[in-house]
Motif scaffolding. Structure first.
Motif, PDB file in Angstrom:
ATOM      1  N   ILE A 136       0.879  -1.223  -0.042  1.00  0.00           N
ATOM      2  CA  ILE A 136       0.030   0.129   0.060  1.00  0.00           C
ATOM      3  C   ILE A 136       0.948   1.240   0.100  1.00  0.00           C
ATOM      4  CG2 ILE A 136      -1.924  -1.066   1.298  1.00  0.00           C
ATOM      5  CD1 ILE A 136      -1.187   0.120   4.054  1.00  0.00           C
ATOM      6  N   GLY A 137       2.300   1.123   0.309  1.00  0.00           N
ATOM      7  CA  GLY A 137       2.862   2.315   0.334  1.00  0.00           C
ATOM      8  C   GLY A 137       3.641   2.639   1.548  1.00  0.00           C
ATOM      9  N   ASP A 138       3.973   3.696   2.118  1.00  0.00           N
ATOM     10  CA  ASP A 138       4.853   3.922   3.393  1.00  0.00           C
ATOM     11  C   ASP A 138       4.020   4.370   4.278  1.00  0.00           C
ATOM     12  OD1 ASP A 138       7.088   3.078   1.985  1.00  0.00           O
ATOM     13  OD2 ASP A 138       7.236   5.005   0.903  1.00  0.00           O
ATOM     14  N   VAL A 139       4.442   4.013   5.573  1.00  0.00           N
ATOM     15  CA  VAL A 139       3.673   4.422   6.988  1.00  0.00           C
ATOM     16  C   VAL A 139       4.632   4.875   7.744  1.00  0.00           C
ATOM     17  CG1 VAL A 139       1.945   3.834   8.788  1.00  0.00           C
ATOM     18  CG2 VAL A 139       1.682   2.807   6.640  1.00  0.00           C
ATOM     19  N   ARG A 140       4.912   6.111   7.910  1.00  0.00           N
ATOM     20  CA  ARG A 140       6.021   6.693   8.614  1.00  0.00           C
ATOM     21  C   ARG A 140       5.631   7.895   9.572  1.00  0.00           C
ATOM     22  NH1 ARG A 140       9.376   6.645   3.229  1.00  0.00           N
ATOM     23  NH2 ARG A 140      10.707   4.760   3.653  1.00  0.00           N
ATOM     24  N   ASN A 141       6.371   7.858  10.737  1.00  0.00           N
ATOM     25  CA  ASN A 141       6.280   8.973  11.680  1.00  0.00           C
ATOM     26  C   ASN A 141       5.117   9.389  12.194  1.00  0.00           C
ATOM     27  OD1 ASN A 141       9.196   9.316  11.159  1.00  0.00           O
ATOM     28  ND2 ASN A 141       8.668  10.127   9.266  1.00  0.00           N
ATOM     29  N   ASN A 142       3.959   8.529  12.151  1.00  0.00           N
ATOM     30  CA  ASN A 142       2.743   8.649  12.677  1.00  0.00           C
ATOM     31  C   ASN A 142       2.674   8.319  14.180  1.00  0.00           C
ATOM     32  OD1 ASN A 142       1.306   9.310  10.127  1.00  0.00           O
ATOM     33  ND2 ASN A 142       2.393   7.193   9.733  1.00  0.00           N
ATOM     34  N   ILE A 143       1.651   8.878  14.930  1.00  0.00           N
ATOM     35  CA  ILE A 143       1.240   8.394  16.225  1.00  0.00           C
ATOM     36  C   ILE A 143      -0.255   7.882  15.918  1.00  0.00           C
ATOM     37  CG2 ILE A 143       0.261   9.217  18.523  1.00  0.00           C
ATOM     38  CD1 ILE A 143       2.088  11.868  18.060  1.00  0.00           C
ATOM     39  N   LEU A 144      -0.030   6.507  16.369  1.00  0.00           N
ATOM     40  CA  LEU A 144      -1.125   5.524  16.004  1.00  0.00           C
ATOM     41  C   LEU A 144      -1.848   5.034  17.278  1.00  0.00           C
ATOM     42  CD1 LEU A 144       0.566   3.685  12.998  1.00  0.00           C
ATOM     43  CD2 LEU A 144      -0.850   5.619  13.005  1.00  0.00           C
ATOM     44  N   ALA A 145      -2.952   5.557  17.784  1.00  0.00           N
ATOM     45  CA  ALA A 145      -3.537   4.826  18.788  1.00  0.00           C
ATOM     46  C   ALA A 145      -4.779   4.045  18.339  1.00  0.00           C
ATOM     47  CB  ALA A 145      -4.222   5.941  19.616  1.00  0.00           C
ATOM     48  N   GLY A 146      -4.775   2.607  19.056  1.00  0.00           N
ATOM     49  CA  GLY A 146      -5.840   1.601  18.556  1.00  0.00           C
ATOM     50  C   GLY A 146      -7.194   2.064  19.006  1.00  0.00           C
ATOM     51  N   GLY A 147      -7.227   2.911  19.817  1.00  0.00           N
ATOM     52  CA  GLY A 147      -8.890   3.310  20.292  1.00  0.00           C
ATOM     53  C   GLY A 147      -9.011   2.727  21.629  1.00  0.00           C
ATOM     54  N   SER A 148     -10.401   2.590  21.751  1.00  0.00           N
ATOM     55  CA  SER A 148     -10.919   2.162  22.908  1.00  0.00           C
ATOM     56  C   SER A 148     -11.868   1.114  22.801  1.00  0.00           C
ATOM     57  CB  SER A 148     -11.670   3.261  23.870  1.00  0.00           C
ATOM     58  OG  SER A 148     -12.745   3.884  23.019  1.00  0.00           O
ATOM     59  N   GLY A 149     -11.692   0.143  21.581  1.00  0.00           N
ATOM     60  CA  GLY A 149     -12.352  -0.902  21.039  1.00  0.00           C
ATOM     61  C   GLY A 149     -12.069  -1.939  22.203  1.00  0.00           C
ATOM     62  N   ILE A 150     -12.945  -2.885  22.276  1.00  0.00           N
ATOM     63  CA  ILE A 150     -12.728  -4.115  22.994  1.00  0.00           C
ATOM     64  C   ILE A 150     -11.667  -4.794  22.717  1.00  0.00           C
ATOM     65  CG2 ILE A 150     -13.746  -6.348  23.704  1.00  0.00           C
ATOM     66  CD1 ILE A 150     -16.642  -5.314  23.185  1.00  0.00           C
ATOM     67  N   THR A 151     -11.358  -4.924  21.444  1.00  0.00           N
ATOM     68  CA  THR A 151      -9.875  -5.440  20.604  1.00  0.00           C
ATOM     69  C   THR A 151      -9.432  -4.119  19.902  1.00  0.00           C
ATOM     70  OG1 THR A 151     -10.675  -7.506  20.729  1.00  0.00           O
ATOM     71  CG2 THR A 151      -8.657  -6.866  19.513  1.00  0.00           C
ATOM     72  N   ALA A 152      -8.280  -3.576  20.172  1.00  0.00           N
ATOM     73  CA  ALA A 152      -7.516  -2.329  19.264  1.00  0.00           C
ATOM     74  C   ALA A 152      -6.328  -2.945  18.885  1.00  0.00           C
ATOM     75  CB  ALA A 152      -7.482  -1.232  20.532  1.00  0.00           C
ATOM     76  N   TYR A 153      -6.124  -2.166  17.585  1.00  0.00           N
ATOM     77  CA  TYR A 153      -4.794  -2.555  16.957  1.00  0.00           C
ATOM     78  C   TYR A 153      -4.169  -1.161  16.355  1.00  0.00           C
ATOM     79  CZ  TYR A 153      -6.340  -7.187  16.899  1.00  0.00           C
ATOM     80  OH  TYR A 153      -6.876  -8.536  17.159  1.00  0.00           O
ATOM     81  N   GLY A 154      -3.064  -1.038  16.263  1.00  0.00           N
ATOM     82  CA  GLY A 154      -2.225  -0.037  15.524  1.00  0.00           C
ATOM     83  C   GLY A 154      -2.486  -0.197  13.983  1.00  0.00           C
ATOM     84  N   PHE A 155      -2.284  -1.606  13.463  1.00  0.00           N
ATOM     85  CA  PHE A 155      -2.622  -1.725  12.070  1.00  0.00           C
ATOM     86  C   PHE A 155      -3.280  -3.041  11.969  1.00  0.00           C
ATOM     87  CE2 PHE A 155      -1.605  -3.584   7.944  1.00  0.00           C
ATOM     88  CZ  PHE A 155      -1.717  -2.466   6.942  1.00  0.00           C
ATOM     89  N   TYR A 156      -4.302  -3.090  11.394  1.00  0.00           N
ATOM     90  CA  TYR A 156      -5.133  -4.312  11.260  1.00  0.00           C
ATOM     91  C   TYR A 156      -5.237  -4.695   9.835  1.00  0.00           C
ATOM     92  CZ  TYR A 156      -9.001  -7.628  12.206  1.00  0.00           C
ATOM     93  OH  TYR A 156      -9.632  -8.790  12.372  1.00  0.00           O
ATOM     94  N   GLU A 157      -4.823  -5.901   9.531  1.00  0.00           N
ATOM     95  CA  GLU A 157      -5.059  -6.515   8.000  1.00  0.00           C
ATOM     96  C   GLU A 157      -6.386  -7.400   8.229  1.00  0.00           C
ATOM     97  OE1 GLU A 157      -2.666  -9.136   4.659  1.00  0.00           O
ATOM     98  OE2 GLU A 157      -2.104  -9.354   6.710  1.00  0.00           O
ATOM     99  N   ASP A 158      -7.436  -6.734   7.886  1.00  0.00           N
ATOM    100  CA  ASP A 158      -8.798  -7.277   7.703  1.00  0.00           C
ATOM    101  C   ASP A 158      -9.058  -8.496   6.688  1.00  0.00           C
ATOM    102  OD1 ASP A 158     -11.306  -7.449   8.342  1.00  0.00           O
ATOM    103  OD2 ASP A 158     -12.112  -5.828   6.804  1.00  0.00           O
ATOM    104  N   ASP A 159      -9.755  -9.364   7.033  1.00  0.00           N
ATOM    105  CA  ASP A 159     -10.158 -10.786   6.533  1.00  0.00           C
ATOM    106  C   ASP A 159      -9.824 -10.226   4.800  1.00  0.00           C
ATOM    107  OD1 ASP A 159     -10.604 -11.774   8.675  1.00  0.00           O
ATOM    108  OD2 ASP A 159     -12.860 -11.386   8.266  1.00  0.00           O
TER     109      ASP A 159
END
Length: 180
Positions: A136-159
């Motif tokens: 998909i390209g480059d993911v650099r220099n970010n602040i990534l918060a998973g959120g407040s979900g029951i299960t939380a991720y920084g990067f999620y590869e979906d089905d």
């Protein structure tokens, strides 16, 4: 804001953008949706930053995400934005997918991205359903918060369809918080 078929030179800059409420029992909701083969620049926007202004997404289509920004096969530079997901079963700050065309090159740099809330939340999520394995390209220099979900991720590869993959070319120098 829907920027479908955006052409080269499209600039979305310095805006406050909020997702509306998903209607009925199917569909999805995002504050900003971009697609198109031309280079789209999304810079210095505040997306879903005030929960009081954001709609809801209680009954999306099966497997659908709701959230801040959706890139559907776009070639884009996404920089210096503050992006939040929303309250949804699957909430995401930035969702990347192919659409009627395979992935373009997406550059995510210098953003603050929060996944929102729900059963599953993620700062970034990716899914490919057409074409081949997606880089998909480059993911650099970010602040990534998973959120407040029951299960939380920084990067999620979906089905994925037919065992395809969806991965960044580069994933470096990101600060990742609030993840399982």
């Amino acid at each position: 804001l829907n920027a479908f078929g955006a052409g080269a030179g499209t600039l979305i800059q310095g805006n406050e953008i909020f997702a509306g409420t998903q209607g009925g029992v199917n569909g999805t909701s995002f504050a900003l949706v971009i697609s198109g083969m031309g280079l789209v620049t999304v810079d210095s926007n505040w997306i879903n930053h005030d929960p009081g202004e954001v709609g809801s997404c209680p009954n999306p289509s099966l497997g659908a995400w709701c959230g801040g920004l959706e890139s559907m096969g776009s070639t884009s530079i996404i920089t210096n934005n503050v992006v939040f997901g929303m309250s949804a079963p699957k909430s995401v700050g930035v969702f990347m997918s192919d659409n009627e065309v395979p992935f373009g090159d997406i550059e995510l740099n210098g953003n603050t991205i929060d996944g929102g809330s729900g059963t599953l939340s993620s700062a970034l999520a990716c899914r490919t359903t057409i074409g081949v394995n997606a880089m998909i390209g480059d993911v650099r220099n970010n602040i990534l918060a998973g959120g407040s979900g029951i299960t939380a991720y920084g990067f999620y590869e979906d089905d994925q369809t037919n065992m395809r993959t969806c991965n960044p070319d580069t994933y470096e120098n990101n600060a990742i918080y609030d993840v399982d």
